[in-house]
Motif scaffolding. Structure first.
Motif, PDB file in Angstrom:
ATOM      1  N   PHE A  63       0.841  -1.199   0.000  1.00 19.23           N
ATOM      2  CA  PHE A  63       0.000   0.000   0.000  1.00 19.23           C
ATOM      3  C   PHE A  63       0.878   1.252   0.000  1.00 19.23           C
ATOM      4  N   PRO A  64       1.826   1.363  -0.934  1.00 12.11           N
ATOM      5  CA  PRO A  64       2.746   2.502  -0.900  1.00 12.11           C
ATOM      6  C   PRO A  64       2.072   3.838  -1.177  1.00 12.11           C
ATOM      7  N   ILE A  65       0.952   3.865  -1.903  1.00 15.20           N
ATOM      8  CA  ILE A  65       0.337   5.165  -2.181  1.00 15.20           C
ATOM      9  C   ILE A  65      -0.220   5.807  -0.913  1.00 15.20           C
ATOM     10  N   GLY A  66      -0.468   5.003   0.115  1.00 14.69           N
ATOM     11  CA  GLY A  66      -0.917   5.534   1.394  1.00 14.69           C
ATOM     12  C   GLY A  66       0.217   5.771   2.362  1.00 14.69           C
ATOM     13  N   GLY A  67       1.454   5.569   1.895  1.00 15.76           N
ATOM     14  CA  GLY A  67       2.608   5.735   2.770  1.00 15.76           C
ATOM     15  C   GLY A  67       2.836   4.540   3.665  1.00 15.76           C
ATOM     16  N   ILE A  68       2.211   3.402   3.328  1.00 21.36           N
ATOM     17  CA  ILE A  68       2.289   2.180   4.132  1.00 21.36           C
ATOM     18  C   ILE A  68       2.944   1.084   3.304  1.00 21.36           C
ATOM     19  N   VAL A  69       3.961   0.429   3.852  1.00 22.26           N
ATOM     20  CA  VAL A  69       4.649  -0.634   3.108  1.00 22.26           C
ATOM     21  C   VAL A  69       3.696  -1.784   2.824  1.00 22.26           C
ATOM     22  N   GLU A  70       2.916  -2.176   3.840  1.00 32.02           N
ATOM     23  CA  GLU A  70       2.037  -3.328   3.648  1.00 32.02           C
ATOM     24  C   GLU A  70       0.859  -3.271   4.605  1.00 32.02           C
ATOM     25  N   ASP A  71      -0.318  -3.553   4.076  1.00 24.86           N
ATOM     26  CA  ASP A  71      -1.549  -3.631   4.858  1.00 24.86           C
ATOM     27  C   ASP A  71      -1.680  -5.023   5.478  1.00 24.86           C
ATOM     28  N   PRO A  72      -1.930  -5.126   6.791  1.00 22.83           N
ATOM     29  CA  PRO A  72      -2.098  -6.451   7.400  1.00 22.83           C
ATOM     30  C   PRO A  72      -3.442  -7.104   7.104  1.00 22.83           C
ATOM     31  N   ALA A  73      -4.445  -6.304   6.719  1.00 21.20           N
ATOM     32  CA  ALA A  73      -5.761  -6.855   6.366  1.00 21.20           C
ATOM     33  C   ALA A  73      -6.466  -5.818   5.511  1.00 21.20           C
ATOM     34  N   THR A  74      -6.932  -6.221   4.339  1.00 27.66           N
ATOM     35  CA  THR A  74      -7.475  -5.276   3.373  1.00 27.66           C
ATOM     36  C   THR A  74      -8.858  -5.732   2.925  1.00 27.66           C
ATOM     37  N   GLN A 122      -4.243 -13.076   5.970  1.00 28.12           N
ATOM     38  CA  GLN A 122      -3.358 -11.978   5.607  1.00 28.12           C
ATOM     39  C   GLN A 122      -2.613 -11.492   6.843  1.00 28.12           C
ATOM     40  N   GLY A 123      -1.501 -10.839   6.651  1.00 24.45           N
ATOM     41  CA  GLY A 123      -0.762 -10.223   7.749  1.00 24.45           C
ATOM     42  C   GLY A 123       0.174 -11.143   8.505  1.00 24.45           C
ATOM     43  N   GLU A 124       0.147 -12.429   8.204  1.00 22.11           N
ATOM     44  CA  GLU A 124       0.962 -13.380   8.961  1.00 22.11           C
ATOM     45  C   GLU A 124       2.449 -13.131   8.759  1.00 22.11           C
ATOM     46  N   ALA A 125       2.821 -12.743   7.538  1.00 23.86           N
ATOM     47  CA  ALA A 125       4.242 -12.554   7.234  1.00 23.86           C
ATOM     48  C   ALA A 125       4.831 -11.337   7.934  1.00 23.86           C
TER      49      ALA A 125
END
Length: 278
Positions: free
Chosen positions: A211-222, A249-252
Protein backbone atom coordinates in the motif's frame (compact mmCIF):
# COMPACT_ATOMS: atom_id res chain seq x y z
CA UNK A 1 -15.46 23.50 16.71
CA UNK A 2 -16.45 19.89 15.99
CA UNK A 3 -14.05 17.94 18.19
CA UNK A 4 -15.63 14.51 17.73
CA UNK A 5 -14.45 11.29 19.35
CA UNK A 6 -11.53 9.24 18.09
CA UNK A 7 -11.35 5.47 18.53
CA UNK A 8 -8.50 3.14 17.66
CA UNK A 9 -9.27 -0.47 16.78
CA UNK A 10 -7.67 -3.41 15.05
CA UNK A 11 -9.93 -5.08 12.50
CA UNK A 12 -10.15 -8.70 11.36
CA UNK A 13 -8.74 -10.02 14.60
CA UNK A 14 -9.70 -10.88 18.17
CA UNK A 15 -6.20 -10.36 19.61
CA UNK A 16 -4.10 -7.23 20.12
CA UNK A 17 -1.16 -8.59 18.12
CA UNK A 18 -3.25 -9.23 15.00
CA UNK A 19 -5.37 -7.43 12.46
CA UNK A 20 -5.11 -4.06 10.78
CA UNK A 21 -5.29 -0.95 12.99
CA UNK A 22 -7.79 1.73 11.97
CA UNK A 23 -8.89 5.03 13.35
CA UNK A 24 -12.61 5.76 13.67
CA UNK A 25 -13.53 9.42 14.18
CA UNK A 26 -17.21 10.10 15.01
CA UNK A 27 -18.73 13.59 15.27
CA UNK A 28 -21.83 15.63 14.50
CA UNK A 29 -20.43 16.84 11.18
CA UNK A 30 -17.40 15.87 9.14
CA UNK A 31 -14.33 18.07 9.51
CA UNK A 32 -12.97 19.83 6.41
CA UNK A 33 -10.69 17.70 4.18
CA UNK A 34 -7.51 19.35 5.44
CA UNK A 35 -8.43 18.55 9.05
CA UNK A 36 -9.34 14.96 8.21
CA UNK A 37 -6.03 14.54 6.42
CA UNK A 38 -4.15 15.99 9.38
CA UNK A 39 -5.92 13.74 11.88
CA UNK A 40 -5.27 10.67 9.72
CA UNK A 41 -1.58 11.54 9.53
CA UNK A 42 -1.42 12.02 13.30
CA UNK A 43 -3.17 8.68 13.92
CA UNK A 44 -0.68 7.05 11.55
CA UNK A 45 -2.70 3.95 10.75
CA UNK A 46 -3.21 2.85 7.14
CA UNK A 47 -6.69 4.41 7.24
CA UNK A 48 -8.93 6.45 9.51
CA UNK A 49 -12.70 6.56 8.90
CA UNK A 50 -14.55 9.81 9.57
CA UNK A 51 -18.22 9.29 10.41
CA UNK A 52 -21.15 11.70 10.88
CA UNK A 53 -24.95 11.61 10.59
CA UNK A 54 -26.31 12.20 7.07
CA UNK A 55 -29.77 12.98 5.73
CA UNK A 56 -31.17 10.15 3.64
CA UNK A 57 -28.74 7.67 5.11
CA UNK A 58 -27.70 6.59 8.59
CA UNK A 59 -24.13 7.84 8.35
CA UNK A 60 -21.76 9.58 5.96
CA UNK A 61 -18.21 8.18 5.92
CA UNK A 62 -14.92 9.29 4.39
CA UNK A 63 -11.58 7.49 4.58
CA UNK A 64 -8.08 8.93 4.80
CA UNK A 65 -4.67 7.28 4.79
CA UNK A 66 -1.74 9.24 6.28
CA UNK A 67 -1.07 10.74 2.84
CA UNK A 68 -4.25 10.75 0.74
CA UNK A 69 -8.02 10.29 0.82
CA UNK A 70 -9.06 6.73 -0.11
CA UNK A 71 -12.33 6.02 -1.92
CA UNK A 72 -13.22 3.06 0.27
CA UNK A 73 -11.58 1.07 3.05
CA UNK A 74 -12.84 -2.30 4.22
CA UNK A 75 -11.02 -2.74 7.51
CA UNK A 76 -11.90 0.78 8.68
CA UNK A 77 -15.53 0.02 7.76
CA UNK A 78 -15.48 -3.12 9.90
CA UNK A 79 -13.97 -1.07 12.76
CA UNK A 80 -16.66 1.58 12.23
CA UNK A 81 -19.37 -1.07 12.39
CA UNK A 82 -18.05 -2.38 15.69
CA UNK A 83 -17.96 1.12 17.21
CA UNK A 84 -21.50 1.84 15.99
CA UNK A 85 -22.66 -1.47 17.44
CA UNK A 86 -21.09 -0.72 20.79
CA UNK A 87 -22.51 2.81 20.89
CA UNK A 88 -25.90 2.37 19.22
CA UNK A 89 -26.66 -1.36 19.28
CA UNK A 90 -26.95 -4.24 16.86
CA UNK A 91 -28.54 -3.75 13.46
CA UNK A 92 -27.78 -2.63 9.93
CA UNK A 93 -26.23 0.77 9.32
CA UNK A 94 -26.28 2.39 5.89
CA UNK A 95 -22.94 4.09 5.23
CA UNK A 96 -22.87 6.74 2.52
CA UNK A 97 -19.33 6.50 1.15
CA UNK A 98 -17.88 8.39 -1.80
CA UNK A 99 -18.45 5.28 -3.98
CA UNK A 100 -22.03 4.54 -2.89
CA UNK A 101 -24.10 3.12 -0.05
CA UNK A 102 -22.38 0.32 1.89
CA UNK A 103 -24.66 -1.50 4.36
CA UNK A 104 -22.93 -2.77 7.49
CA UNK A 105 -24.72 -5.31 9.68
CA UNK A 106 -23.49 -5.57 13.27
CA UNK A 107 -24.23 -8.31 15.80
CA UNK A 108 -22.61 -9.91 18.81
CA UNK A 109 -20.82 -13.23 18.58
CA UNK A 110 -19.51 -14.78 21.79
CA UNK A 111 -19.79 -11.44 23.55
CA UNK A 112 -17.83 -9.52 20.87
CA UNK A 113 -19.20 -7.35 18.10
CA UNK A 114 -18.84 -8.59 14.54
CA UNK A 115 -19.52 -6.52 11.44
CA UNK A 116 -20.40 -7.56 7.88
CA UNK A 117 -20.16 -5.03 5.07
CA UNK A 118 -21.77 -5.50 1.68
CA UNK A 119 -19.65 -3.88 -1.01
CA UNK A 120 -20.86 -1.83 -3.93
CA UNK A 121 -21.26 -3.80 -7.16
CA UNK A 122 -17.84 -5.28 -7.99
CA UNK A 123 -16.21 -5.30 -11.41
CA UNK A 124 -12.97 -6.37 -13.00
CA UNK A 125 -10.94 -6.27 -16.18
CA UNK A 126 -7.94 -8.31 -17.33
CA UNK A 127 -4.77 -6.50 -16.32
CA UNK A 128 -2.90 -4.94 -19.25
CA UNK A 129 0.27 -6.86 -20.06
CA UNK A 130 2.46 -3.76 -19.70
CA UNK A 131 1.10 -3.11 -16.20
CA UNK A 132 1.75 -6.72 -15.15
CA UNK A 133 5.32 -6.66 -16.45
CA UNK A 134 6.10 -3.41 -14.63
CA UNK A 135 4.50 -4.65 -11.41
CA UNK A 136 6.43 -7.92 -11.58
CA UNK A 137 9.66 -5.97 -12.03
CA UNK A 138 8.95 -3.80 -8.98
CA UNK A 139 8.14 -6.92 -6.95
CA UNK A 140 11.23 -8.79 -8.10
CA UNK A 141 9.08 -11.53 -9.64
CA UNK A 142 8.96 -13.05 -13.10
CA UNK A 143 6.09 -14.28 -15.27
CA UNK A 144 6.78 -17.91 -14.35
CA UNK A 145 6.05 -17.11 -10.68
CA UNK A 146 2.38 -16.52 -11.49
CA UNK A 147 -0.46 -19.00 -11.14
CA UNK A 148 -1.83 -19.39 -14.64
CA UNK A 149 -5.23 -20.54 -13.36
CA UNK A 150 -5.93 -17.08 -11.86
CA UNK A 151 -4.98 -14.52 -14.53
CA UNK A 152 -3.81 -11.03 -13.47
CA UNK A 153 -6.71 -8.59 -13.15
CA UNK A 154 -7.66 -5.10 -12.09
CA UNK A 155 -10.51 -5.66 -9.62
CA UNK A 156 -12.91 -3.21 -7.98
CA UNK A 157 -15.36 -3.21 -5.08
CA UNK A 158 -15.07 0.41 -4.02
CA UNK A 159 -11.38 0.80 -4.85
CA UNK A 160 -9.17 -0.63 -7.60
CA UNK A 161 -6.62 -3.35 -6.85
CA UNK A 162 -4.21 -5.30 -9.03
CA UNK A 163 -4.69 -9.03 -8.40
CA UNK A 164 -1.59 -11.15 -8.95
CA UNK A 165 -1.74 -14.83 -7.99
CA UNK A 166 1.46 -16.78 -7.46
CA UNK A 167 1.93 -20.51 -7.94
CA UNK A 168 4.08 -21.00 -4.82
CA UNK A 169 3.61 -19.58 -1.34
CA UNK A 170 7.35 -18.87 -1.13
CA UNK A 171 6.91 -15.86 -3.44
CA UNK A 172 4.63 -14.25 -0.87
CA UNK A 173 6.84 -15.22 2.05
CA UNK A 174 9.89 -13.57 0.45
CA UNK A 175 8.15 -10.38 -0.73
CA UNK A 176 10.54 -7.42 -0.86
CA UNK A 177 9.50 -4.77 -3.34
CA UNK A 178 10.77 -1.41 -4.63
CA UNK A 179 8.57 1.05 -2.71
CA UNK A 180 8.98 4.18 -4.86
CA UNK A 181 8.80 2.35 -8.19
CA UNK A 182 5.65 0.50 -7.21
CA UNK A 183 4.09 3.66 -5.73
CA UNK A 184 4.61 5.57 -8.97
CA UNK A 185 3.18 2.70 -11.02
CA UNK A 186 0.09 2.44 -8.80
CA UNK A 187 -0.53 6.19 -8.89
CA UNK A 188 -0.40 6.15 -12.69
CA UNK A 189 -2.92 3.28 -12.82
CA UNK A 190 -5.20 4.51 -9.97
CA UNK A 191 -4.57 1.40 -7.86
CA UNK A 192 -5.14 1.42 -4.10
CA UNK A 193 -3.26 -1.78 -3.20
CA UNK A 194 -1.84 -4.84 -4.84
CA UNK A 195 -3.76 -7.99 -3.95
CA UNK A 196 -0.98 -10.59 -4.04
CA UNK A 197 -2.44 -14.04 -3.40
CA UNK A 198 -1.63 -17.71 -3.16
CA UNK A 199 -4.49 -20.22 -3.29
CA UNK A 200 -4.01 -22.90 -0.64
CA UNK A 201 -7.31 -24.65 -1.42
CA UNK A 202 -10.67 -23.99 -3.03
CA UNK A 203 -11.78 -21.87 -0.08
CA UNK A 204 -8.55 -20.64 1.56
CA UNK A 205 -6.36 -17.89 0.14
CA UNK A 206 -3.23 -16.21 1.53
CA UNK A 207 -2.72 -12.54 0.72
CA UNK A 208 -0.18 -9.74 1.02
CA UNK A 209 -1.11 -6.16 0.13
CA UNK A 210 1.49 -3.47 -0.62
CA UNK A 211 0.00 0.00 0.00
CA UNK A 212 2.75 2.50 -0.90
CA UNK A 213 0.34 5.17 -2.18
CA UNK A 214 -0.92 5.53 1.39
CA UNK A 215 2.61 5.73 2.77
CA UNK A 216 2.29 2.18 4.13
CA UNK A 217 4.65 -0.63 3.11
CA UNK A 218 2.04 -3.33 3.65
CA UNK A 219 -1.55 -3.63 4.86
CA UNK A 220 -2.10 -6.45 7.40
CA UNK A 221 -5.76 -6.86 6.37
CA UNK A 222 -7.47 -5.28 3.37
CA UNK A 223 -11.25 -5.62 3.27
CA UNK A 224 -11.72 -3.67 0.04
CA UNK A 225 -9.21 -5.90 -1.76
CA UNK A 226 -10.92 -8.98 -0.31
CA UNK A 227 -14.26 -7.83 -1.72
CA UNK A 228 -12.67 -7.02 -5.07
CA UNK A 229 -11.10 -10.48 -5.20
CA UNK A 230 -14.45 -12.08 -4.42
CA UNK A 231 -16.09 -10.21 -7.27
CA UNK A 232 -13.30 -11.16 -9.67
CA UNK A 233 -13.45 -14.84 -8.75
CA UNK A 234 -17.21 -14.86 -9.30
CA UNK A 235 -17.21 -12.96 -12.59
CA UNK A 236 -14.39 -15.10 -13.97
CA UNK A 237 -16.15 -18.31 -12.86
CA UNK A 238 -13.09 -19.29 -10.83
CA UNK A 239 -15.37 -20.30 -7.94
CA UNK A 240 -18.83 -21.87 -7.83
CA UNK A 241 -21.27 -19.47 -6.20
CA UNK A 242 -22.66 -18.99 -3.69
CA UNK A 243 -19.59 -19.74 -1.63
CA UNK A 244 -17.55 -18.44 1.29
CA UNK A 245 -13.79 -18.14 1.28
CA UNK A 246 -11.24 -17.30 3.97
CA UNK A 247 -8.40 -14.89 3.29
CA UNK A 248 -5.43 -15.15 5.63
CA UNK A 249 -3.36 -11.98 5.61
CA UNK A 250 -0.76 -10.22 7.75
CA UNK A 251 0.96 -13.38 8.96
CA UNK A 252 4.24 -12.55 7.23
CA UNK A 253 4.49 -9.21 9.06
CA UNK A 254 3.47 -10.48 12.48
CA UNK A 255 -0.15 -9.26 12.43
CA UNK A 256 -2.25 -12.32 11.51
CA UNK A 257 -5.69 -11.47 10.17
CA UNK A 258 -8.65 -13.50 8.99
CA UNK A 259 -11.13 -12.08 6.49
CA UNK A 260 -14.31 -14.03 5.77
CA UNK A 261 -15.66 -13.31 2.29
CA UNK A 262 -19.11 -14.48 1.22
CA UNK A 263 -19.61 -14.47 -2.55
CA UNK A 264 -23.32 -14.51 -3.42
CA UNK A 265 -24.75 -15.33 -6.82
CA UNK A 266 -25.16 -11.64 -7.59
CA UNK A 267 -24.77 -8.23 -5.99
CA UNK A 268 -22.20 -6.90 -3.56
CA UNK A 269 -19.59 -9.07 -1.85
CA UNK A 270 -20.03 -9.57 1.91
CA UNK A 271 -16.89 -9.14 4.03
CA UNK A 272 -17.05 -10.08 7.71
CA UNK A 273 -14.72 -9.57 10.66
CA UNK A 274 -14.40 -8.57 14.27
CA UNK A 275 -12.43 -5.66 15.70
CA UNK A 276 -10.98 -4.87 19.12
CA UNK A 277 -9.94 -1.62 20.76
CA UNK A 278 -6.23 -0.89 21.00
Amino acid sequence: MNLGSLFRLSAFTTTLNGGNPAGVWIGDTLPDPETMQRIAAEVGFSETAFVAPASGSDRIVRYYSPEVEVSFCGHATIATGVVLGENDGEGTYQLATSVGIVPVTVHQRDGKYEASLTSVEPSYAPAPHALVIKALSALGWIQDDLDGSIPPARAYAGAWHLVLAVAEQQCLAELNYDFETLKALMLRDSLTTLQLIWRESATVFHSRNPFPIGGIVEDPATGSAAAALGGYLRASELVTVPTTILIRQGEAIGRPSQIVVHIPVRGGIVVTGQAIHI
